[in-house]
Write an enzyme that holds these catalytic residues in place. Sequence first.
Site, mmCIF file in Angstrom:
data_model
loop_
_atom_site.group_PDB
_atom_site.id
_atom_site.type_symbol
_atom_site.label_atom_id
_atom_site.label_comp_id
_atom_site.label_asym_id
_atom_site.label_seq_id
_atom_site.Cartn_x
_atom_site.Cartn_y
_atom_site.Cartn_z
ATOM 1 N N HIS A 134 -5.115 70.601 -79.056
ATOM 2 C CA HIS A 134 -5.716 71.276 -80.215
ATOM 3 C C HIS A 134 -5.236 70.639 -81.521
ATOM 4 O O HIS A 134 -4.071 70.251 -81.655
ATOM 5 C CB HIS A 134 -5.345 72.758 -80.229
ATOM 6 C CG HIS A 134 -6.189 73.595 -79.318
ATOM 7 N ND1 HIS A 134 -7.552 73.664 -79.422
ATOM 8 C CD2 HIS A 134 -5.840 74.431 -78.302
ATOM 9 C CE1 HIS A 134 -8.028 74.487 -78.513
ATOM 10 N NE2 HIS A 134 -7.002 74.963 -77.808
ATOM 11 N N ARG A 187 -14.969 64.340 -82.374
ATOM 12 C CA ARG A 187 -13.665 64.049 -81.773
ATOM 13 C C ARG A 187 -12.982 62.927 -82.541
ATOM 14 O O ARG A 187 -13.628 61.980 -83.000
ATOM 15 C CB ARG A 187 -13.809 63.636 -80.298
ATOM 16 C CG ARG A 187 -14.406 64.703 -79.400
ATOM 17 C CD ARG A 187 -13.470 65.910 -79.267
ATOM 18 N NE ARG A 187 -14.022 66.920 -78.377
ATOM 19 C CZ ARG A 187 -14.743 67.943 -78.783
ATOM 20 N NH1 ARG A 187 -15.012 68.106 -80.084
ATOM 21 N NH2 ARG A 187 -15.198 68.818 -77.907
ATOM 22 N N CYS A 229 -10.103 67.519 -81.862
ATOM 23 C CA CYS A 229 -11.318 67.862 -82.606
ATOM 24 C C CYS A 229 -11.203 67.443 -84.066
ATOM 25 O O CYS A 229 -10.122 67.383 -84.635
ATOM 26 C CB CYS A 229 -11.587 69.363 -82.533
ATOM 27 S SG CYS A 229 -11.873 69.979 -80.867
#
Length: 405
Positions: free
Chosen positions: A304, A382, A373
């Site tokens: 993340h 991405r 991300c």
Amino acid sequence: MPGEWYDPQGYARDWGGTPGPEPAPYDPVAGGAGWPAAPAPPYPGQYPLDGQPYGVQHPGGPHDVAPTAYAPSPVPVDTPSPQPYAPHPPLGDHPGAGTPPHGSAAAYGPSSGLVEAAADAYERYTGGDARPAAGDRHGREDDHETYDDHEDAYDDEDDEHGDEDAAPLSRAEARRAARARKPTVGVVVSRGLGELFITVGVLMLLFVTYQLWWTNVRAQAQANGAADRIQEDWAKGERAPGSFEPGQGFALMHIPTLDVVVPVAEGIDKDKVLDRGMVGHYAEGSLKTAMPQDKVGNFAVAGHRNTHGEPFRYINRLKPGDPIVVETQDTYFVYKMASILPQTPPSNVAVLDPVPPGSGFTEPGRYVTLTTCTPEFTSKYRLIVWGKMAEERPRSQGKPDALVD
């Protein structure tokens, strides 16, 4: 008694309260209607000028003449009966007009003896002071002030209570007033929308707080617990390189430049791995990549960038040559950052190939790929960072230079 004059009309005013006919203007020498003339002395010069008896006219000229004070019978103490006051008659146009003769009854209204007796009786009867204050002969100024004070108090009370004493409304008026107080449909709708917006706003604020703060707190705690368990298993010899179950942690990734130490788990499951603050190894299906100990291949992981521990939030700041270290039970694998792809669609899985296009690598080798991300707080694209292995160091030889302070 000799030398004393008597005013029958003043006597009537004192005791009966009914004023008699208004006498003629007073003349201190000749007297007048209703006013007796001053008595002459028995012979000229009988008394000296200074200290002569009160009420005697000196032959040298006109002087104020006043009667000898009349002393009525005492009024019973227990039954005081003051009489209404009648003003003294006008004084006329003689020298000294406007000022009654010194000591005359006209200066004080009723007989001074009666007034004093009545005042003393009233004072003993009521326990107060019946005498008027100095400068207020009739005692009426304070009465006016007291009345004004009460009147002001009543006005204030009326202002305070407002319409309490207003006449009651009729039924029709009461119904009209009730309808006026009843909110309209527009008011009800606007109130409902306002409450809805406030509720939605509060819920959104709570959600943002949960996402940006609480998920990080919880994920970091879970990641720290996973790292502790990995090191405990290493101490027991239970995490040797090999095949691992999905969600099972098997390594620690160090990024010294960003002060990041994060556990690496098998798989990229969101609930089991990524949302727990760990990074996941692409190890399933067509996305399966090599392990660090493989002699050739691309070791690819995902993490993340925002929320849930956000271990890869700042990997865009890495520069070529910055170390990326993967620590396993037996070995330190040291990679050097080589290149970065700022943005690519999620469908571009070629970045995970053994020789990823756009990485600058032209032949098979031992590579590492970090994916996350971008832009921040979105998952539209991405961000890719590639590195190439620079050192493989057994743990028995100690930490590599990249991890030594």
